[in-house]
Design a protein around this motif. Structure first.
Motif, PDB file in Angstrom:
ATOM      1  N   ARG A 235      48.901  32.387  16.293  1.00 23.09           N
ATOM      2  CA  ARG A 235      48.622  32.796  14.913  1.00 23.09           C
ATOM      3  C   ARG A 235      47.220  33.393  14.822  1.00 23.09           C
ATOM      4  O   ARG A 235      46.273  32.888  15.403  1.00 23.09           O
ATOM      5  CB  ARG A 235      48.748  31.603  13.966  1.00 23.09           C
TER       6      ARG A 235
ATOM      7  N   THR B 161      40.573  36.769  16.190  1.00 24.01           N
ATOM      8  CA  THR B 161      40.415  35.357  16.527  1.00 24.01           C
ATOM      9  C   THR B 161      41.796  34.734  16.384  1.00 24.01           C
ATOM     10  O   THR B 161      42.403  34.808  15.311  1.00 24.01           O
ATOM     11  CB  THR B 161      39.412  34.670  15.592  1.00 24.01           C
TER      12      THR B 161
ATOM     13  N   ARG C 298      44.450  31.274  17.236  1.00 20.82           N
ATOM     14  CA  ARG C 298      44.458  29.830  17.436  1.00 20.82           C
ATOM     15  C   ARG C 298      45.410  29.511  18.573  1.00 20.82           C
ATOM     16  O   ARG C 298      46.609  29.721  18.492  1.00 20.82           O
ATOM     17  CB  ARG C 298      44.870  29.118  16.165  1.00 20.82           C
TER      18      ARG C 298
ATOM     19  N   ILE D 146      40.304  27.838  19.411  1.00 22.71           N
ATOM     20  CA  ILE D 146      40.454  29.223  19.000  1.00 22.71           C
ATOM     21  C   ILE D 146      39.842  30.111  20.075  1.00 22.71           C
ATOM     22  O   ILE D 146      39.007  29.684  20.858  1.00 22.71           O
ATOM     23  CB  ILE D 146      39.797  29.502  17.632  1.00 22.71           C
TER      24      ILE D 146
ATOM     25  N   GLU E 236      43.812  33.969  13.136  1.00 23.22           N
ATOM     26  CA  GLU E 236      42.932  33.262  12.201  1.00 23.22           C
ATOM     27  C   GLU E 236      42.014  34.226  11.461  1.00 23.22           C
ATOM     28  O   GLU E 236      41.723  34.023  10.298  1.00 23.22           O
ATOM     29  CB  GLU E 236      42.089  32.226  12.952  1.00 23.22           C
ATOM     30  N   ARG E 237      41.544  35.265  12.168  1.00 22.79           N
ATOM     31  CA  ARG E 237      40.611  36.197  11.552  1.00 22.79           C
ATOM     32  C   ARG E 237      40.701  37.540  12.250  1.00 22.79           C
ATOM     33  O   ARG E 237      40.882  37.601  13.470  1.00 22.79           O
ATOM     34  CB  ARG E 237      39.193  35.647  11.652  1.00 22.79           C
TER      35      ARG E 237
ATOM     36  N   THR F 291      45.691  38.432   8.753  1.00 17.70           N
ATOM     37  CA  THR F 291      45.522  37.003   8.983  1.00 17.70           C
ATOM     38  C   THR F 291      46.846  36.296   8.704  1.00 17.70           C
ATOM     39  O   THR F 291      47.511  36.573   7.721  1.00 17.70           O
ATOM     40  CB  THR F 291      44.423  36.447   8.057  1.00 17.70           C
ATOM     41  N   GLY F 292      47.234  35.404   9.598  1.00 14.04           N
ATOM     42  CA  GLY F 292      48.471  34.658   9.442  1.00 14.04           C
ATOM     43  C   GLY F 292      49.629  35.210  10.261  1.00 14.04           C
ATOM     44  O   GLY F 292      50.631  34.532  10.447  1.00 14.04           O
TER      45      GLY F 292
END
Length: 95
Positions: A63, A74, A76, A82, A65-66, A40-41
């Motif tokens: 980026r 997921t 963004r 998303i 998200e999950r 994530t990130g």
């Protein structure tokens, strides 16, 4: 013309040969894949499906998200947008 001749075929040998071909193709397909653990990130590039000759092959970076357990991410796309995409449709973004 149809002839009344008995057919002699070793069905187990045919099945084993087909299974060996499937195994070889599977090994070749797995060689094309590369292992990468997404976090994530991080940022990824979203691959385009059938790009035109002069268009980009990937959009982004986006980026993460999950990270899902079923081979999906997921990402963004915009501040309030998303999208859930397969790992096969993304590649890691390296600056």
């Amino acid at each position: 013309m149809i002839l009344d001749l008995p057919m002699q075929a070793d069905l187990q040998l045919i099945q084993q040969h087909r299974q060996q071909l499937i195994g070889k193709e599977l090994i070749q397909a797995n060689r094309r894949q590369f292992a990468y653990d997404y976090q994530t990130g991080q940022e990824v590039l979203k691959l385009c499906y059938k790009p035109n000759k002069l268009n980009h092959r990937a959009d982004g970076p986006y980026r993460i998200e999950r990270v899902h357990s079923n081979v999906a991410l997921t990402i963004r796309l915009a501040p309030h947008v998303i999208e859930r995409v397969s790992l096969r449709r993304v590649k890691p973004y390296r600056r």
